[in-house]
Design an enzyme around this catalytic site. Sequence first.
Site, PDB file in Angstrom:
ATOM      1  N   ILE A   1       0.838  -1.208   0.000  1.00 48.54           N
ATOM      2  CA  ILE A   1       0.000   0.000   0.000  1.00 48.54           C
ATOM      3  C   ILE A   1       0.872   1.257   0.000  1.00 48.54           C
ATOM      4  CG2 ILE A   1      -1.935   1.198   1.111  1.00 48.54           C
ATOM      5  CD1 ILE A   1      -2.532  -1.481   2.582  1.00 48.54           C
TER       6      ILE A   1
ATOM      7  N   PHE B   1       3.580   3.763   7.076  1.00 55.80           N
ATOM      8  CA  PHE B   1       3.056   2.474   6.589  1.00 55.80           C
ATOM      9  C   PHE B   1       3.875   1.312   7.136  1.00 55.80           C
ATOM     10  CE2 PHE B   1       1.671   5.427   3.311  1.00 55.80           C
ATOM     11  CZ  PHE B   1       0.433   4.949   2.909  1.00 55.80           C
TER      12      PHE B   1
ATOM     13  N   GLU C   1       5.071  -4.961  10.179  1.00 53.71           N
ATOM     14  CA  GLU C   1       4.890  -6.367   9.849  1.00 53.71           C
ATOM     15  C   GLU C   1       3.381  -6.492   9.685  1.00 53.71           C
ATOM     16  OE1 GLU C   1       6.996  -8.818   9.278  1.00 53.71           O
ATOM     17  OE2 GLU C   1       8.743  -7.537   9.572  1.00 53.71           O
TER      18      GLU C   1
ATOM     19  N   THR D   1      -5.485  -0.341  10.980  1.00 54.30           N
ATOM     20  CA  THR D   1      -6.288  -1.408  10.372  1.00 54.30           C
ATOM     21  C   THR D   1      -7.604  -1.650  11.097  1.00 54.30           C
ATOM     22  OG1 THR D   1      -6.309  -3.816  10.040  1.00 54.30           O
ATOM     23  CG2 THR D   1      -4.864  -3.014  11.749  1.00 54.30           C
ATOM     24  N   ASP D   2      -8.574  -2.220  10.374  1.00 55.58           N
ATOM     25  CA  ASP D   2      -9.851  -2.603  10.997  1.00 55.58           C
ATOM     26  C   ASP D   2      -9.666  -3.722  12.028  1.00 55.58           C
ATOM     27  OD1 ASP D   2      -9.347  -4.708   9.199  1.00 55.58           O
ATOM     28  OD2 ASP D   2     -11.253  -4.532   8.134  1.00 55.58           O
ATOM     29  N   GLU D   3      -8.516  -4.404  11.987  1.00 57.64           N
ATOM     30  CA  GLU D   3      -8.320  -5.541  12.900  1.00 57.64           C
ATOM     31  C   GLU D   3      -8.213  -5.107  14.361  1.00 57.64           C
ATOM     32  OE1 GLU D   3      -5.974  -8.768  11.714  1.00 57.64           O
ATOM     33  OE2 GLU D   3      -6.334  -8.443   9.590  1.00 57.64           O
TER      34      GLU D   3
ATOM     35  N   TYR E   1      -0.628  -9.704  15.475  1.00 55.42           N
ATOM     36  CA  TYR E   1      -0.578  -8.580  14.530  1.00 55.42           C
ATOM     37  C   TYR E   1      -1.532  -7.470  14.965  1.00 55.42           C
ATOM     38  CZ  TYR E   1      -1.962  -5.761  10.497  1.00 55.42           C
ATOM     39  OH  TYR E   1      -2.288  -4.698   9.686  1.00 55.42           O
TER      40      TYR E   1
ATOM     41  N   LYS F   1      -0.668  -3.607  16.242  1.00 56.48           N
ATOM     42  CA  LYS F   1      -1.165  -2.388  15.587  1.00 56.48           C
ATOM     43  C   LYS F   1      -1.953  -1.528  16.578  1.00 56.48           C
ATOM     44  CE  LYS F   1      -0.932  -1.324  11.800  1.00 56.48           C
ATOM     45  NZ  LYS F   1       0.109  -0.540  11.044  1.00 56.48           N
TER      46      LYS F   1
ATOM     47  N   HIS G   1      -9.019 -17.248  14.415  1.00 56.62           N
ATOM     48  CA  HIS G   1      -9.468 -16.607  13.166  1.00 56.62           C
ATOM     49  C   HIS G   1     -10.699 -15.716  13.385  1.00 56.62           C
ATOM     50  CE1 HIS G   1      -9.997 -17.489   8.575  1.00 56.62           C
ATOM     51  NE2 HIS G   1      -9.950 -16.190   8.844  1.00 56.62           N
TER      52      HIS G   1
HETATM   53  P1  NAD Z   1       3.575  -4.834   3.392  1.00 53.33           P
HETATM   54  O1  NAD Z   1       3.888  -5.984   4.290  1.00 53.33           O
HETATM   55  O2  NAD Z   1       3.341  -5.072   1.942  1.00 53.33           O
HETATM   56  O3  NAD Z   1       4.764  -3.746   3.483  1.00 53.33           O
HETATM   57  C1  NAD Z   1       5.352  -3.374   4.680  1.00 53.33           C
HETATM   58  C2  NAD Z   1       6.578  -2.527   4.360  1.00 53.33           C
HETATM   59  O4  NAD Z   1       7.150  -2.068   5.592  1.00 53.33           O
HETATM   60  C3  NAD Z   1       7.679  -3.287   3.621  1.00 53.33           C
HETATM   61  O5  NAD Z   1       8.172  -2.498   2.566  1.00 53.33           O
HETATM   62  C4  NAD Z   1       8.745  -3.501   4.683  1.00 53.33           C
HETATM   63  O6  NAD Z   1      10.068  -3.586   4.159  1.00 53.33           O
HETATM   64  C5  NAD Z   1       8.550  -2.268   5.541  1.00 53.33           C
HETATM   65  N1  NAD Z   1       9.035  -2.436   6.927  1.00 53.33           N
HETATM   66  C6  NAD Z   1       8.762  -3.462   7.774  1.00 53.33           C
HETATM   67  N2  NAD Z   1       9.387  -3.267   8.950  1.00 53.33           N
HETATM   68  C7  NAD Z   1      10.034  -2.077   8.852  1.00 53.33           C
HETATM   69  C8  NAD Z   1      10.840  -1.319   9.757  1.00 53.33           C
HETATM   70  N3  NAD Z   1      11.097  -1.764  11.002  1.00 53.33           N
HETATM   71  N4  NAD Z   1      11.333  -0.140   9.330  1.00 53.33           N
HETATM   72  C9  NAD Z   1      11.094   0.310   8.074  1.00 53.33           C
HETATM   73  N5  NAD Z   1      10.365  -0.372   7.173  1.00 53.33           N
HETATM   74  C10 NAD Z   1       9.824  -1.550   7.563  1.00 53.33           C
HETATM   75  O7  NAD Z   1       2.336  -4.108   4.073  1.00 53.33           O
HETATM   76  P2  NAD Z   1       1.044  -3.447   3.416  1.00 53.33           P
HETATM   77  O8  NAD Z   1       0.033  -4.501   3.173  1.00 53.33           O
HETATM   78  O9  NAD Z   1       1.438  -2.524   2.345  1.00 53.33           O
HETATM   79  O10 NAD Z   1       0.522  -2.595   4.675  1.00 53.33           O
HETATM   80  C11 NAD Z   1       1.006  -1.269   4.880  1.00 53.33           C
HETATM   81  C12 NAD Z   1       0.373  -0.724   6.136  1.00 53.33           C
HETATM   82  O11 NAD Z   1      -1.036  -0.745   6.016  1.00 53.33           O
HETATM   83  C13 NAD Z   1       0.694  -1.517   7.404  1.00 53.33           C
HETATM   84  O12 NAD Z   1       0.894  -0.605   8.455  1.00 53.33           O
HETATM   85  C14 NAD Z   1      -0.540  -2.362   7.620  1.00 53.33           C
HETATM   86  O13 NAD Z   1      -0.716  -2.652   9.006  1.00 53.33           O
HETATM   87  C15 NAD Z   1      -1.621  -1.443   7.108  1.00 53.33           C
HETATM   88  N6  NAD Z   1      -2.830  -2.085   6.582  1.00 53.33           N
HETATM   89  C16 NAD Z   1      -2.752  -3.076   5.642  1.00 53.33           C
HETATM   90  C17 NAD Z   1      -3.916  -3.628   5.123  1.00 53.33           C
HETATM   91  C18 NAD Z   1      -3.891  -4.723   4.084  1.00 53.33           C
HETATM   92  O14 NAD Z   1      -4.951  -5.280   3.782  1.00 53.33           O
HETATM   93  N7  NAD Z   1      -2.761  -5.051   3.500  1.00 53.33           N
HETATM   94  C19 NAD Z   1      -5.159  -3.172   5.567  1.00 53.33           C
HETATM   95  C20 NAD Z   1      -5.200  -2.153   6.539  1.00 53.33           C
HETATM   96  C21 NAD Z   1      -4.039  -1.613   7.025  1.00 53.33           C
HETATM   97  O1  TDX Z   2      -4.062 -19.024   2.753  1.00 58.71           O
HETATM   98  C1  TDX Z   2      -4.994 -18.346   3.204  1.00 58.71           C
HETATM   99  N1  TDX Z   2      -6.226 -18.913   3.334  1.00 58.71           N
HETATM  100  C2  TDX Z   2      -7.312 -18.258   3.838  1.00 58.71           C
HETATM  101  O2  TDX Z   2      -8.396 -18.820   3.942  1.00 58.71           O
HETATM  102  C3  TDX Z   2      -4.836 -16.963   3.594  1.00 58.71           C
HETATM  103  C4  TDX Z   2      -3.510 -16.285   3.455  1.00 58.71           C
HETATM  104  C5  TDX Z   2      -5.947 -16.313   4.092  1.00 58.71           C
HETATM  105  N2  TDX Z   2      -7.133 -16.938   4.236  1.00 58.71           N
HETATM  106  C6  TDX Z   2      -8.281 -16.191   4.826  1.00 58.71           C
HETATM  107  C7  TDX Z   2      -7.982 -15.575   6.181  1.00 58.71           C
HETATM  108  C8  TDX Z   2      -8.845 -14.331   6.190  1.00 58.71           C
HETATM  109  O3  TDX Z   2     -10.156 -14.655   6.641  1.00 58.71           O
HETATM  110  O4  TDX Z   2      -8.562 -15.095   3.966  1.00 58.71           O
HETATM  111  C9  TDX Z   2      -8.909 -13.922   4.716  1.00 58.71           C
HETATM  112  C10 TDX Z   2      -7.933 -12.823   4.358  1.00 58.71           C
HETATM  113  O5  TDX Z   2      -6.673 -13.206   4.859  1.00 58.71           O
HETATM  114  P1  TDX Z   2      -5.375 -12.261   4.722  1.00 58.71           P
HETATM  115  O6  TDX Z   2      -5.199 -11.914   3.282  1.00 58.71           O
HETATM  116  O7  TDX Z   2      -4.257 -12.921   5.451  1.00 58.71           O
HETATM  117  O8  TDX Z   2      -5.884 -10.926   5.445  1.00 58.71           O
HETATM  118  P2  TDX Z   2      -6.424 -10.668   6.942  1.00 58.71           P
HETATM  119  O9  TDX Z   2      -5.918 -11.666   7.890  1.00 58.71           O
HETATM  120  O10 TDX Z   2      -7.908 -10.465   6.852  1.00 58.71           O
HETATM  121  O11 TDX Z   2      -5.673  -9.263   7.235  1.00 58.71           O
HETATM  122  C11 TDX Z   2      -5.569  -8.266   6.202  1.00 58.71           C
HETATM  123  O12 TDX Z   2      -6.465  -7.204   6.408  1.00 58.71           O
HETATM  124  C12 TDX Z   2      -6.185  -6.308   7.440  1.00 58.71           C
HETATM  125  C13 TDX Z   2      -4.149  -7.746   6.085  1.00 58.71           C
HETATM  126  O13 TDX Z   2      -3.250  -8.829   5.947  1.00 58.71           O
HETATM  127  C14 TDX Z   2      -3.759  -6.902   7.247  1.00 58.71           C
HETATM  128  O14 TDX Z   2      -2.463  -6.332   7.059  1.00 58.71           O
HETATM  129  C15 TDX Z   2      -4.770  -5.806   7.395  1.00 58.71           C
HETATM  130  O15 TDX Z   2      -4.480  -5.043   8.523  1.00 58.71           O
END
Ligand code: NAD
Ligand code: TDX
Length: 339
Positions: A13, A82, A85, A126-128, A150, A154, A276
């Site tokens: 993101i 952003f 982990e 995050t919504d989590e 996780y 957060k 879960h």
């Molecule tokens: P991602 O795992 O793809 O990327 C995380 C990035 O952070 C990577 O580039 C990594 O190298 C960097 N990073 C990790 N530890 C670090 C540190 N100690 N110092 C500097 N850089 C570091 O994550 P994403 O899915 O892009 O999520 C970005 C943000 O959005 C996160 O804060 C996550 O909690 C939040 N978020 C993600 C989702 C989702 O669905 N992916 C939804 C809501 C919120």
């Molecule tokens: O192999 C899988 N099988 C499966 O059934 C994986 C990887 C996921 N799942 C399920 C678990 C969840 O119900 O799918 C749903 C989505 O899983 P993830 O993609 O791991 O997302 P989730 O755990 O919902 O969390 C995501 O949304 C909130 C992001 O990873 C987080 O970074 C964000 O904060």
Amino acid sequence: MKNILVTGAAGFIGSAFARYMVAKYPHYTVVVFDKLTYAGNLDNLLPIDDEDNYRFERGDIADREAVRAVLKKYDIDTIINFAAESHVDRSILAPDAFVHTDVVGVYILLDEGHKHGIGRFLQVSTDEVYGDIHSGLSVEGDNFLPNSPYAASKAGGELMVRAYHITHGMDTVITRGSNTFGPYQYPEKLLPLFITEALDDRPLPLYGDGKQVRDWLFVEDHVTGIDVALHHGQSGEAYNIAGENQQTNIDVVRAMLDLLGKPHSLIKHVEDRKGHDRRYAMDAAKLRALGWQRGSSFPEALKATVDWYVQNAWWWRKIKSGEYMDYYKRQYADRLGDR
Ligand code: NAD
Ligand code: TDX
């Protein structure tokens, strides 16, 4: 605002946000600061590599000296964090890095940002943090009930942001996004894992009954939500960025397979994730009141995402080796009884 530090923007993101900001605000200098963990990938930033208003610095947000140096070097006035982990399954296997980055790292960024005298600090959350929502929609004032390491890390980071706002009067804003999907997402999360495995006709490990509900948000809409909160959000406030599109995992996976022309028989129900969460759902009215609206429908966004993975196999095939395969085996070998 002129000099913005975007931490963790070599990830999914954050890189979408950096690409968007570099194009939309040519008068801002966008400095990406990223540790380049397994999830950080400079390929995600290739489209802006030659832009004059983009810089990259490698570093850890929990490394006080490195943070201090980058704030000074670019005279940073705004931080958008952003860096995290971000994968729930990894937080169950190995939580240490989550506390390091999502709690301690946020504290160091806040503390050094405060000492440097920055203006706005935006924390991407995050919504989590709300936990499992059996019915209705989470609103920003609801209690935190995080269930995974996780989600708890957060929530801890968010509480530190609140403390720096109340105690030191820092100008902070928090955004809480829902399940985000789109191009350049590391293939450990549900959609990119399943799209890329399906392309190779491999089994798709769906946890439990697959009836868990997530609120699917296209990455471009997540990015515009953060932009709106950054420029128009009120200091000390949090804003939900919801996809307003709640669907079960199994429905999303079936829709994806239909787009790829692959059979539903690739889906394998496997042992569930520990702890879960059954359902997440948020109300986005507070952000909408600032002028935000989604730009895409779910079917269009899912198709654009599937097409991107089909056309950009170079991007994800490079990732699927080494550390990725070690993780894949740890997470799925027993579940699928293969590899
Ligand atoms: P991602 O795992 O793809 O990327 C995380 C990035 O952070 C990577 O580039 C990594 O190298 C960097 N990073 C990790 N530890 C670090 C540190 N100690 N110092 C500097 N850089 C570091 O994550 P994403 O899915 O892009 O999520 C970005 C943000 O959005 C996160 O804060 C996550 O909690 C939040 N978020 C993600 C989702 C989702 O669905 N992916 C939804 C809501 C919120
Ligand atoms: O192999 C899988 N099988 C499966 O059934 C994986 C990887 C996921 N799942 C399920 C678990 C969840 O119900 O799918 C749903 C989505 O899983 P993830 O993609 O791991 O997302 P989730 O755990 O919902 O969390 C995501 O949304 C909130 C992001 O990873 C987080 O970074 C964000 O904060």
